[in-house]
Design an enzyme around this catalytic site. Sequence first.
Site, short mmCIF file in Angstrom:
data_model
loop_
_atom_site.label_atom_id
_atom_site.label_comp_id
_atom_site.label_asym_id
_atom_site.label_seq_id
_atom_site.Cartn_x
_atom_site.Cartn_y
_atom_site.Cartn_z
CG HIS A 34 -1.99 -1.03 1.15
ND1 HIS A 34 -3.08 -1.04 2.01
CD2 HIS A 34 -2.17 -2.11 0.32
CE1 HIS A 34 -3.87 -2.06 1.72
NE2 HIS A 34 -3.34 -2.72 0.70
CD GLU A 76 -1.27 4.50 3.85
OE1 GLU A 76 -2.35 4.98 4.21
OE2 GLU A 76 -1.17 3.59 2.97
CB CYS A 112 -1.31 1.32 6.17
SG CYS A 112 -1.22 0.63 4.52
CB CYS A 154 -6.02 -0.26 5.59
SG CYS A 154 -4.41 -1.00 5.30
#
Length: 217
Positions: A114, A116, A147, A144
């Site tokens: 992701h 991040e 992350c 999320c």
Amino acid sequence: MSARTGLGHAVQAEGTDRRRFLTRTVLGTAGTVASWLISRSHGWALAPAAEEPSAPPPSTSSRQKRSHEDYMRQAIALAKQVPRLPFGAVIVRRATGEIVGEGFNRSSESPTFHGEIDAINRCAAAHRSIDWTELDLYTTAEPCPMCQSAIEWAGIATVYYGTSIPYLKDRGWWQIDIRAEEVARRTPFRQTNIVGGILESECNPLFDAAPKGTFKT
């Protein structure tokens, strides 16, 4: 030349030499102020001292601190590189404003990449001895649980996000229904601050415009 005229020239020359000698001596010892005082007492006219050059204006460093909106716009620019999954993230050294890590969603390469996570990995590779507690993270969407957990393990102090998880859910994005604040609250060894809504009006359209795909119905 008469004797009187010759004597006058000799006296004038002697006076000039004496003034030059005294000026050099004084300048070499007591400085400009004392020289000025002597010149005043003998009626001499010294040339004015050269002015000190003015200091150059401070240069604008690329690491100069900017506003939250500036950093979020950088995250938005990163997100636009992957319009199907417009999750971009920027990591900033709080004290200097230096960007030390950037990333965007690369889940096509790995399900865990992701935005991040990508930014954290890039920061760790480039700054192996960095103090993570001195850093802040800007991301186009609320992290999320995966992350935010990575952020907690890293020790990043503050997270700024644009679009919220509830907004993403309403727009058909797959989301684990655990807010970033909940993950931070359940991490007793950290004191992470979560700040939402930074340029939300500019982040939301990124996710509205994304086509349907694996993570958006």
